[in-house]
Scaffold this motif. Structure first.
Motif, PDB file in Angstrom:
ATOM      1  N   GLY A  30       0.787  -1.242   0.000  1.00 46.75           N
ATOM      2  CA  GLY A  30       0.000   0.000   0.000  1.00 46.75           C
ATOM      3  C   GLY A  30       0.812   1.283   0.000  1.00 46.75           C
ATOM      4  O   GLY A  30       0.300   2.332   0.433  1.00 46.75           O
ATOM      5  N   CYS A  31       2.047   1.250  -0.465  1.00 49.94           N
ATOM      6  CA  CYS A  31       2.899   2.447  -0.450  1.00 49.94           C
ATOM      7  C   CYS A  31       2.225   3.617  -1.193  1.00 49.94           C
ATOM      8  O   CYS A  31       2.285   4.763  -0.755  1.00 49.94           O
ATOM      9  CB  CYS A  31       4.262   2.184  -1.100  1.00 49.94           C
ATOM     10  N   ALA A  32       1.573   3.301  -2.322  1.00 43.38           N
ATOM     11  CA  ALA A  32       1.015   4.360  -3.160  1.00 43.38           C
ATOM     12  C   ALA A  32      -0.188   5.036  -2.511  1.00 43.38           C
ATOM     13  O   ALA A  32      -0.523   6.168  -2.850  1.00 43.38           O
ATOM     14  CB  ALA A  32       0.632   3.803  -4.531  1.00 43.38           C
ATOM     15  N   SER A  33      -0.817   4.362  -1.540  1.00 41.62           N
ATOM     16  CA  SER A  33      -1.999   4.980  -0.925  1.00 41.62           C
ATOM     17  C   SER A  33      -1.620   6.180  -0.060  1.00 41.62           C
ATOM     18  O   SER A  33      -2.465   7.002   0.257  1.00 41.62           O
ATOM     19  CB  SER A  33      -2.788   3.951  -0.113  1.00 41.62           C
ATOM     20  N   CYS A  34      -0.362   6.286   0.326  1.00 39.17           N
ATOM     21  CA  CYS A  34       0.119   7.497   1.008  1.00 39.17           C
ATOM     22  C   CYS A  34       0.987   8.346   0.082  1.00 39.17           C
ATOM     23  O   CYS A  34       0.863   9.563   0.060  1.00 39.17           O
ATOM     24  CB  CYS A  34       0.949   7.144   2.241  1.00 39.17           C
ATOM     25  N   HIS A  35       1.888   7.693  -0.656  1.00 36.85           N
ATOM     26  CA  HIS A  35       2.926   8.429  -1.389  1.00 36.85           C
ATOM     27  C   HIS A  35       2.475   8.889  -2.778  1.00 36.85           C
ATOM     28  O   HIS A  35       3.321   9.086  -3.653  1.00 36.85           O
ATOM     29  CB  HIS A  35       4.183   7.560  -1.519  1.00 36.85           C
ATOM     30  N   THR A  36       1.164   9.007  -3.018  1.00 33.56           N
ATOM     31  CA  THR A  36       0.646   9.467  -4.315  1.00 33.56           C
ATOM     32  C   THR A  36      -0.165  10.726  -4.108  1.00 33.56           C
ATOM     33  O   THR A  36      -0.973  10.803  -3.172  1.00 33.56           O
ATOM     34  CB  THR A  36      -0.254   8.372  -4.934  1.00 33.56           C
ATOM     35  N   GLY A  95      20.346   9.879   8.658  1.00 32.05           N
ATOM     36  CA  GLY A  95      20.411   9.361  10.031  1.00 32.05           C
ATOM     37  C   GLY A  95      19.216   9.732  10.893  1.00 32.05           C
ATOM     38  O   GLY A  95      19.195   9.447  12.088  1.00 32.05           O
ATOM     39  N   ARG A  96      18.201  10.366  10.296  1.00 33.10           N
ATOM     40  CA  ARG A  96      17.034  10.748  11.091  1.00 33.10           C
ATOM     41  C   ARG A  96      16.077   9.560  11.201  1.00 33.10           C
ATOM     42  O   ARG A  96      15.911   8.793  10.264  1.00 33.10           O
ATOM     43  CB  ARG A  96      16.306  11.924  10.421  1.00 33.10           C
ATOM     44  N   GLN A  97      15.459   9.418  12.375  1.00 25.33           N
ATOM     45  CA  GLN A  97      14.464   8.358  12.562  1.00 25.33           C
ATOM     46  C   GLN A  97      13.125   8.817  11.986  1.00 25.33           C
ATOM     47  O   GLN A  97      12.586   9.829  12.415  1.00 25.33           O
ATOM     48  CB  GLN A  97      14.318   8.048  14.062  1.00 25.33           C
ATOM     49  N   THR A  98      12.633   8.088  11.014  1.00 22.83           N
ATOM     50  CA  THR A  98      11.352   8.420  10.385  1.00 22.83           C
ATOM     51  C   THR A  98      10.210   8.129  11.347  1.00 22.83           C
ATOM     52  O   THR A  98      10.274   7.173  12.116  1.00 22.83           O
ATOM     53  CB  THR A  98      11.202   7.554   9.109  1.00 22.83           C
ATOM     54  N   MET A  99       9.179   8.966  11.304  1.00 26.01           N
ATOM     55  CA  MET A  99       8.019   8.731  12.165  1.00 26.01           C
ATOM     56  C   MET A  99       7.327   7.415  11.823  1.00 26.01           C
ATOM     57  O   MET A  99       7.341   6.990  10.672  1.00 26.01           O
ATOM     58  CB  MET A  99       6.996   9.846  11.938  1.00 26.01           C
ATOM     59  N   ALA A 100       6.660   6.862  12.831  1.00 25.74           N
ATOM     60  CA  ALA A 100       6.001   5.564  12.626  1.00 25.74           C
ATOM     61  C   ALA A 100       4.730   5.682  11.787  1.00 25.74           C
ATOM     62  O   ALA A 100       4.135   4.669  11.432  1.00 25.74           O
ATOM     63  CB  ALA A 100       5.708   4.910  13.962  1.00 25.74           C
ATOM     64  N   ILE A 101       4.321   6.914  11.428  1.00 30.80           N
ATOM     65  CA  ILE A 101       3.225   7.078  10.463  1.00 30.80           C
ATOM     66  C   ILE A 101       3.631   6.388   9.164  1.00 30.80           C
ATOM     67  O   ILE A 101       2.826   5.758   8.498  1.00 30.80           O
ATOM     68  CB  ILE A 101       2.944   8.575  10.204  1.00 30.80           C
ATOM     69  N   MET A 102       4.887   6.532   8.789  1.00 33.56           N
ATOM     70  CA  MET A 102       5.457   5.708   7.719  1.00 33.56           C
ATOM     71  C   MET A 102       5.623   4.334   8.379  1.00 33.56           C
ATOM     72  O   MET A 102       6.423   4.202   9.318  1.00 33.56           O
ATOM     73  CB  MET A 102       6.802   6.315   7.282  1.00 33.56           C
ATOM     74  N   PRO A 103       4.859   3.315   7.949  1.00 33.86           N
ATOM     75  CA  PRO A 103       4.777   2.082   8.756  1.00 33.86           C
ATOM     76  C   PRO A 103       6.059   1.242   8.741  1.00 33.86           C
ATOM     77  O   PRO A 103       6.010   0.033   8.517  1.00 33.86           O
ATOM     78  CB  PRO A 103       3.621   1.307   8.117  1.00 33.86           C
ATOM     79  N   SER A 115       6.335  -2.018  10.745  1.00 34.46           N
ATOM     80  CA  SER A 115       5.874  -3.254  10.086  1.00 34.46           C
ATOM     81  C   SER A 115       6.848  -3.676   8.997  1.00 34.46           C
ATOM     82  O   SER A 115       7.192  -4.854   8.878  1.00 34.46           O
ATOM     83  CB  SER A 115       4.502  -3.049   9.434  1.00 34.46           C
ATOM     84  N   TYR A 116       7.306  -2.693   8.207  1.00 37.99           N
ATOM     85  CA  TYR A 116       8.181  -3.025   7.080  1.00 37.99           C
ATOM     86  C   TYR A 116       9.541  -3.565   7.557  1.00 37.99           C
ATOM     87  O   TYR A 116      10.251  -4.214   6.786  1.00 37.99           O
ATOM     88  CB  TYR A 116       8.395  -1.823   6.158  1.00 37.99           C
ATOM     89  N   ALA A 117       9.877  -3.318   8.825  1.00 44.38           N
ATOM     90  CA  ALA A 117      11.131  -3.841   9.369  1.00 44.38           C
ATOM     91  C   ALA A 117      11.153  -5.372   9.306  1.00 44.38           C
ATOM     92  O   ALA A 117      12.210  -5.997   9.395  1.00 44.38           O
ATOM     93  CB  ALA A 117      11.329  -3.360  10.806  1.00 44.38           C
TER      94      ALA A 117
END
Ligand code: HEC
Length: 211
Positions: free
Chosen positions: A77-83, A151-159, A162-164
Motif C-alpha cells: 500500500g505504499c502508493a496509498s500514502c505516497h501518491t 540518520g534521522r528516525q522516520t516517524m512511525a506514520i510511515m509504517p 511493520s516493514y522492518a
C-alpha cells in the motif's frame, strides 16, 4: 510463516481503515483559541474521506527484482500514502508514488487545533525532489529500520515498524522497483510542527476511546 502473513494483513487493514477515517480542512480550523473548548465536538469541520481504489502502479522493467518489487509495493500500500491526492481518495495517475501535498496529522487535534503534519515524500528517482540521490542500500535501510540516509528516525506514520519485518531480498526488490521508475518532479511541503496552522488539507489517523 502463516502467522507472519496474518500480522501483515492486520497491520495493513489497520492503516487502511484509519486513513479512510477523517479529513480536516486545515484552514477552516483557524479558530482564535488554539485549545478546543471542553465538550466541543472534536470532529467538527471534518469530512469523511473515501479510500483510493484502483491505484495502478507504473510497470517498471522486466528484471525479476523489479517485478517482485512492484508486486510488494502494491501489496504493502505504499502508493496509498505516497501518491498525490490518494489520501483523500482522488489519486493523480501522473503522480503515482511521487509524494503527497495532503498531509497526515501526527498530533492530537483534541488537544491542539493545529496538529503537526507530515507529507509522504516523493519516492520516484527525481534528484531534486525524490529519491534520486538515495542508493539502493539506503532505501533498504529506511524500510528495515526507519533511518533516513541523513540518520534521522522516520516517524512511525510511515509504517516502517511493520516493514522492518521485510527480509533483505524483498526490501531490495522494493528499492529496485522504486529506482526503476520514471523520475517525476514533485516537491512536497515541509513538515509542520504542532501549534502551527498547516496550509494544506490534512488527514487524521488515530485511535480514540469512548468513555
Ligand atoms: C501510512 C502512510 C504511508 C505508507 C503506507 C507508506 N509510507 Fe513511506 N512515508 C510516509 C511518511 C509520512 C513519510 C515521512 C515520515 C517522516 O518524515 O518522518 C514516509 C517516508 C518514506 C521514505 C523516506 C523518504 C524521504 O525522502 O525521507 C521512504 C523511502 C518511504 N517512505 C518508502 C515507502 C515505501 C516503499 C512504502 C511501502 C512499502 C511506504 N513508504 C509506505 C508515509 C507512508
Amino acid at each position: 510463516m502463516q502467522k507472519n502473513n496474518l500480522k501483515w494483513v492486520i497491520g495493513l487493514s489497520f492503516f487502511a481503515g484509519l486513513i479512510t477515517a477523517i479529513v480536516l480542512p486545515a484552514i477552516s480550523s483557524a479558530a482564535p483559541d488554539s485549545s478546543p473548548a471542553k465538550n466541543k465536538n472534536p470532529l467538527q469541520g471534518m469530512t469523511p474521506v473515501e479510500a483510493s481504489k484502483g491505484l495502478e502502479l507504473p510497470q517498471g522493467n522486466d528484471e525479476a527484482a523489479v517485478v517482485q518489487g512492484r508486486y510488494l509495493v502494491g501489496l504493502l500500500g505504499c502508493a496509498s500514502c505516497h501518491t498525490e491526492g490518494a489520501l483523500i481518495g482522488k489519486p493523480d495517475p501522473a503522480k503515482t508514488l511521487a509524494g503527497s501535498s495532503i498531509g497526515i496529522a501526527y498530533s492530537n487535534p483534541m488537544v491542539n487545533n493545529f496538529p503537526g503534519a507530515v507529507y509522504p515524500p516523493n519516492l520516484t528517482p527525481d534528484k531534486e525532489t525524490g529519491l534520486g540521490e538515495w542508493s539502493l542500500e539506503e532505501i533498504v535501510t529506511l524500510l528495515r529500520s526507519g533511518k533516513t540516509r541523513h540518520g534521522r528516525q522516520t516517524m512511525a506514520i510511515m509504517p516502517w515498524t511493520s516493514y522492518a519485518q521485510l527480509n533483505e531480498s524483498d526490501a531490495r526488490a522494493i528499492a529496485s522497483y522504486l529506482k526503476s521508475l520514471e523520475p517525476v518532479k514533485n516537491k512536497v511541503p515541509k513538515q509542520v510542527l504542532p501549534g502551527n496552522p498547516a496550509k494544506t488539507p490534512l488527514v487524521h489517523v488515530g485511535l480514540y476511546r469512548s468513555r
